[in-house]
Write a protein that holds these residues in place. Structure first.
Motif, short mmCIF file in Angstrom:
data_model
loop_
_atom_site.label_atom_id
_atom_site.label_comp_id
_atom_site.label_asym_id
_atom_site.label_seq_id
_atom_site.Cartn_x
_atom_site.Cartn_y
_atom_site.Cartn_z
N LEU A 54 -81.66 -37.71 -40.65
CA LEU A 54 -80.81 -37.85 -41.48
C LEU A 54 -79.45 -37.76 -41.24
N VAL B 174 -75.33 -39.79 -46.27
CA VAL B 174 -75.99 -40.41 -47.85
C VAL B 174 -75.01 -40.89 -48.55
N GLN C 115 -78.19 -36.12 -53.93
CA GLN C 115 -77.68 -35.79 -52.73
C GLN C 115 -78.46 -34.38 -52.70
N GLY D 240 -72.11 -36.63 -46.95
CA GLY D 240 -72.40 -37.36 -48.09
C GLY D 240 -71.15 -37.78 -48.96
N TYR E 105 -78.43 -45.93 -53.94
CA TYR E 105 -78.50 -44.68 -53.35
C TYR E 105 -78.92 -45.13 -51.80
N ILE F 50 -79.26 -44.03 -47.57
CA ILE F 50 -79.50 -43.13 -46.76
C ILE F 50 -79.57 -43.54 -45.33
#
Length: 339
Positions: free
Chosen positions: A148, A151, A187, A230, A245, A247
């Protein structure tokens, strides 16, 4: 352990209730045993339309009803804290709309009241239980998106009427309270893939004309311990609806087109080096999944993903965003809970 239907008491005749509790209860076989509203005629109409077993004179009467085991609280934001506390003092289980309180101080009181009561408490972030959001998390778990990195959450909608309680400062209104809580929570739940919970880096926002101290929009920049970044946006007077949303990982990205209303749009768009695809995760209501999860906890002891500590952590981040954007946290609403 039993699968006996939940016995639910509803505070108020809020617009959201048909989607958030009436429909899910009907589908899952749980009972709506009581309702009260400020205007008894509204409660009577609500009960007749939605097969609620009886109408009571006040919220306090719903909480005191010995047959009510679960109190559902969809009242205006500023009334969440006081009536959640009243329900907990009566040893009732509580399913509350978000946020659970008006500010951090009140959320601490709610958390402490839950610990004292020993009953179940859940803030209604229903999106978390739907396959759409679960799929985003599965994509991170599987490694398909890599590590990751970023986001983005957006909660944008056209403006409600100027007289709507969502613009009321005294009732804890504002874009961040009504919409941004979703952006921030979505988040926060990524902490397992980002080395821990996010912290606020910067925030900015704009005041609603004619509503002093109330945010019309607010953007927040966040950072996680691993370095993941984020962006959480909310706007309650936008020219379009967008509840997305997204990612982004080191190997690809995925976007839930409407993570808060998957019953309207259940698409998850996935893009990696091998190509792009659209996954359809089902349009069954996220609120139905939520009620099933709450019932599974109460009847079979299944762990809850949401609790009073989670609600407090979200409230702290909301207050940080308000202060970072030059607003004050919402004041608590004092109401006579014997009413």
């Amino acid at each position: 352990m039993t699968d006996e239907p939940l016995r639910i008491g509803v505070l108020g005749a809020a617009r959201i209730a048909e989607l958030s509790i009436v429909g899910p209860a009907r589908v899952t076989g749980h009972r709506l045993v009581a309702v009260a509203a400020r205007d008894r005629s509204r409660a009577e109409t609500f009960a007749a339309e939605h097969d609620v077993e009886r109408v009571l004179d006040s919220y306090a009467d719903v909480i005191a009803d010995p047959e009510v085991e679960v109190v559902y609280n969809p009242l205006a934001n500023g009334l969440h804290g006081p009536w959640n506390l009243a329900a907990l003092a009566a040893d009732k289980h509580v399913l509350t709309e978000k946020p659970s309180a008006s500010n951090t101080e009140e959320a601490i009181e709610v958390r402490d009241a839950v610990a004292k009561a020993g009953t179940a408490f859940m803030e209604g972030f229903h999106y978390l239980f739907h396959p759409v959001t679960r799929r985003l998390h599965e994509l991170l778990d599987s490694g398909e998106l890599g590590e990751l990195r970023h986001v983005e959450t957006k909660m944008l909608m056209p403006a409600p009427a100027d007289t709507d309680v969502r613009w009321s400062h005294s009732l804890a209104g504002g874009a961040l309270m009504d919409l941004g809580c979703y952006s921030l929570h979505a988040q926060r739940v990524l902490a397992p893939w980002a080395g821990g919970a996010p912290r606020l880096v910067a925030a900015r926002g704009g005041e609603r004309p004619g509503a002093p101290g109330v945010d019309e929009w607010l953007d927040a920049e966040l950072e996680f311990p691993s370095g993941v970044t984020g962006t959480a946006r909310c706007h309650m007077a936008h020219d379009e609806w967008q509840f997305s949303y997204r990612i982004v990982g080191s190997l690809g990205e995925a976007t839930a087109v409407n993570f808060v209303q998957p019953h309207l749009d259940d698409r998850v768009l996935v893009r990696t080096a091998t190509g792009e695809r659209t996954e359809m995760l089902g349009r069954r209501s996220s609120y139905t999944y939520q009620l099933e999860a709450f019932a599974a906890h109460l009847r079979r002891g299944t762990p809850l993903r949401l609790d009073a500590d989670d609600a407090l952590a979200t409230m702290r981040l909301i207050d940080d965003c308000y202060e970072g954007a030059g607003f004050s946290p919402r004041p608590r609403t004092v109401v006579p809970t014997s009413a």
